[in-house]
Design a protein around this motif. Structure first.
Motif, PDB file in Angstrom:
ATOM      1  N   ARG A   1       1.811   8.645   6.508  1.00 56.15           N
ATOM      2  CA  ARG A   1       1.949   7.209   6.732  1.00 56.15           C
ATOM      3  C   ARG A   1       0.603   6.591   7.055  1.00 56.15           C
ATOM      4  O   ARG A   1      -0.185   7.153   7.803  1.00 56.15           O
ATOM      5  CB  ARG A   1       2.919   6.946   7.881  1.00 56.15           C
ATOM      6  CG  ARG A   1       4.316   7.497   7.694  1.00 56.15           C
ATOM      7  CD  ARG A   1       5.206   7.014   8.832  1.00 56.15           C
ATOM      8  NE  ARG A   1       4.549   7.178  10.131  1.00 56.15           N
ATOM      9  CZ  ARG A   1       4.860   6.509  11.227  1.00 56.15           C
ATOM     10  NH1 ARG A   1       5.811   5.580  11.187  1.00 56.15           N
ATOM     11  NH2 ARG A   1       4.260   6.742  12.377  1.00 56.15           N
ATOM     12  N   SER A   2       0.369   5.402   6.541  1.00 54.21           N
ATOM     13  CA  SER A   2      -0.898   4.730   6.797  1.00 54.21           C
ATOM     14  C   SER A   2      -1.079   4.419   8.280  1.00 54.21           C
ATOM     15  O   SER A   2      -2.204   4.436   8.789  1.00 54.21           O
ATOM     16  CB  SER A   2      -0.992   3.449   5.971  1.00 54.21           C
ATOM     17  OG  SER A   2       0.070   2.570   6.284  1.00 54.21           O
TER      18      SER A   2
ATOM     19  N   TYR B   1      -8.248   1.837  -4.177  1.00 58.46           N
ATOM     20  CA  TYR B   1      -8.007   3.113  -3.518  1.00 58.46           C
ATOM     21  C   TYR B   1      -8.810   3.170  -2.218  1.00 58.46           C
ATOM     22  O   TYR B   1     -10.003   2.859  -2.202  1.00 58.46           O
ATOM     23  CB  TYR B   1      -8.401   4.274  -4.432  1.00 58.46           C
ATOM     24  CG  TYR B   1      -7.382   4.536  -5.512  1.00 58.46           C
ATOM     25  CD1 TYR B   1      -7.222   3.651  -6.580  1.00 58.46           C
ATOM     26  CD2 TYR B   1      -6.562   5.661  -5.469  1.00 58.46           C
ATOM     27  CE1 TYR B   1      -6.275   3.876  -7.569  1.00 58.46           C
ATOM     28  CE2 TYR B   1      -5.611   5.904  -6.458  1.00 58.46           C
ATOM     29  CZ  TYR B   1      -5.478   5.001  -7.493  1.00 58.46           C
ATOM     30  OH  TYR B   1      -4.538   5.233  -8.476  1.00 58.46           O
ATOM     31  N   TYR B   2      -8.141   3.610  -1.163  1.00 56.16           N
ATOM     32  CA  TYR B   2      -8.745   3.682   0.155  1.00 56.16           C
ATOM     33  C   TYR B   2      -8.596   5.091   0.723  1.00 56.16           C
ATOM     34  O   TYR B   2      -7.560   5.727   0.539  1.00 56.16           O
ATOM     35  CB  TYR B   2      -8.054   2.714   1.119  1.00 56.16           C
ATOM     36  CG  TYR B   2      -8.092   1.272   0.698  1.00 56.16           C
ATOM     37  CD1 TYR B   2      -7.123   0.746  -0.147  1.00 56.16           C
ATOM     38  CD2 TYR B   2      -9.094   0.434   1.156  1.00 56.16           C
ATOM     39  CE1 TYR B   2      -7.147  -0.586  -0.540  1.00 56.16           C
ATOM     40  CE2 TYR B   2      -9.128  -0.910   0.779  1.00 56.16           C
ATOM     41  CZ  TYR B   2      -8.159  -1.401  -0.069  1.00 56.16           C
ATOM     42  OH  TYR B   2      -8.202  -2.723  -0.452  1.00 56.16           O
TER      43      TYR B   2
ATOM     44  N   GLN C   1     -13.640   0.894   2.857  1.00 59.94           N
ATOM     45  CA  GLN C   1     -13.525  -0.462   2.320  1.00 59.94           C
ATOM     46  C   GLN C   1     -12.814  -0.493   0.967  1.00 59.94           C
ATOM     47  O   GLN C   1     -12.452  -1.555   0.485  1.00 59.94           O
ATOM     48  CB  GLN C   1     -14.914  -1.107   2.184  1.00 59.94           C
ATOM     49  CG  GLN C   1     -15.677  -0.738   0.910  1.00 59.94           C
ATOM     50  CD  GLN C   1     -16.111   0.708   0.853  1.00 59.94           C
ATOM     51  OE1 GLN C   1     -16.108   1.425   1.851  1.00 59.94           O
ATOM     52  NE2 GLN C   1     -16.499   1.154  -0.347  1.00 59.94           N
ATOM     53  N   GLY C   2     -12.626   0.652   0.373  1.00 61.56           N
ATOM     54  CA  GLY C   2     -11.895   0.750  -0.881  1.00 61.56           C
ATOM     55  C   GLY C   2     -12.782   0.786  -2.111  1.00 61.56           C
ATOM     56  O   GLY C   2     -13.929   0.331  -2.088  1.00 61.56           O
ATOM     57  N   THR C   3     -12.238   1.346  -3.171  1.00 63.76           N
ATOM     58  CA  THR C   3     -12.899   1.362  -4.464  1.00 63.76           C
ATOM     59  C   THR C   3     -11.849   1.052  -5.528  1.00 63.76           C
ATOM     60  O   THR C   3     -10.712   1.526  -5.449  1.00 63.76           O
ATOM     61  CB  THR C   3     -13.587   2.714  -4.737  1.00 63.76           C
ATOM     62  OG1 THR C   3     -14.330   2.640  -5.957  1.00 63.76           O
ATOM     63  CG2 THR C   3     -12.590   3.852  -4.842  1.00 63.76           C
ATOM     64  N   GLN C   4     -12.223   0.248  -6.493  1.00 61.20           N
ATOM     65  CA  GLN C   4     -11.259  -0.230  -7.473  1.00 61.20           C
ATOM     66  C   GLN C   4     -11.173   0.721  -8.659  1.00 61.20           C
ATOM     67  O   GLN C   4     -12.190   1.153  -9.207  1.00 61.20           O
ATOM     68  CB  GLN C   4     -11.663  -1.628  -7.958  1.00 61.20           C
ATOM     69  CG  GLN C   4     -10.632  -2.296  -8.844  1.00 61.20           C
ATOM     70  CD  GLN C   4     -11.023  -3.728  -9.164  1.00 61.20           C
ATOM     71  OE1 GLN C   4     -12.104  -3.989  -9.701  1.00 61.20           O
ATOM     72  NE2 GLN C   4     -10.163  -4.664  -8.821  1.00 61.20           N
TER      73      GLN C   4
ATOM     74  N   ARG D   1       0.840  -1.192   0.000  1.00 59.41           N
ATOM     75  CA  ARG D   1       0.000   0.000   0.000  1.00 59.41           C
ATOM     76  C   ARG D   1       0.877   1.244   0.000  1.00 59.41           C
ATOM     77  O   ARG D   1       1.897   1.297   0.698  1.00 59.41           O
ATOM     78  CB  ARG D   1      -0.900  -0.019   1.231  1.00 59.41           C
ATOM     79  CG  ARG D   1      -1.885   1.123   1.314  1.00 59.41           C
ATOM     80  CD  ARG D   1      -2.908   0.856   2.394  1.00 59.41           C
ATOM     81  NE  ARG D   1      -2.286   0.509   3.660  1.00 59.41           N
ATOM     82  CZ  ARG D   1      -2.959   0.046   4.711  1.00 59.41           C
ATOM     83  NH1 ARG D   1      -4.256  -0.152   4.624  1.00 59.41           N
ATOM     84  NH2 ARG D   1      -2.336  -0.236   5.831  1.00 59.41           N
ATOM     85  N   GLU D   2       0.485   2.237  -0.764  1.00 59.11           N
ATOM     86  CA  GLU D   2       1.258   3.470  -0.831  1.00 59.11           C
ATOM     87  C   GLU D   2       0.347   4.683  -0.647  1.00 59.11           C
ATOM     88  O   GLU D   2      -0.836   4.658  -1.023  1.00 59.11           O
ATOM     89  CB  GLU D   2       1.992   3.582  -2.170  1.00 59.11           C
ATOM     90  CG  GLU D   2       1.106   3.671  -3.389  1.00 59.11           C
ATOM     91  CD  GLU D   2       1.863   3.994  -4.662  1.00 59.11           C
ATOM     92  OE1 GLU D   2       2.991   4.524  -4.579  1.00 59.11           O
ATOM     93  OE2 GLU D   2       1.318   3.723  -5.748  1.00 59.11           O
TER      94      GLU D   2
END
Length: 128
Positions: A111-112, A94-95, A120-123, A45-46
């Motif tokens: 930083r995460s 993407y979160y 929950q994220g989206t693609q 993850r970045e």
């Protein structure tokens, strides 16, 4: 219950644009710094971008500078990530993430590990 919900992902051709949204429920974003992160298959993850709770400070990864823009609309309790000139290497999940932070602090965490709440994220897929 504090919740972040991302939306706006999808399939787009190289050079195209998408706008991701991060909507908060159960709390107001006014006093939260928001970060966008991404994770591609097989990669770590970045951090992509972040915005301070005041909105006065933003930060971008070098790979997206000049192409992505982060913004916030506290009235709508939503943070946006406008993505232009998309490249295949932008393909990832993407979160968005949030951490409570004083509006007098004009920086946002990169930083995460500094973030407490995650969506929950989206693609996002960039392909011809």
């Amino acid at each position: 219950q504090l919740q972040l919900v991302e939306s706006g992902g999808g399939l787009v051709q190289p050079g195209g644009s998408l706008r991701l949204s991060c909507a908060a429920s159960g709390f107001t974003l006014d006093y939260y710094a928001i970060g966008w992160f991404r994770q591609a298959p097989g990669k770590e993850r970045e951090g992509v971008s972040c915005i301070a709770s005041s909105g006065h400070s933003t930060n971008y990864a070098d790979s997206v500078k000049g192409r992505f823009t982060i913004s916030r609309d506290n009235a709508k309790n939503t943070v946006y990530l406008q993505m232009n000139s998309l490249k295949p290497e932008d393909t990832a999940d993407y979160y968005c993430a949030a951490v409570r932070m004083s509006v007098t602090i004009f920086v946002c965490p990169r930083r995460s590990d500094d973030y407490d709440y995650w969506g929950q994220g989206t693609q996002v897929t960039v392909s011809s």
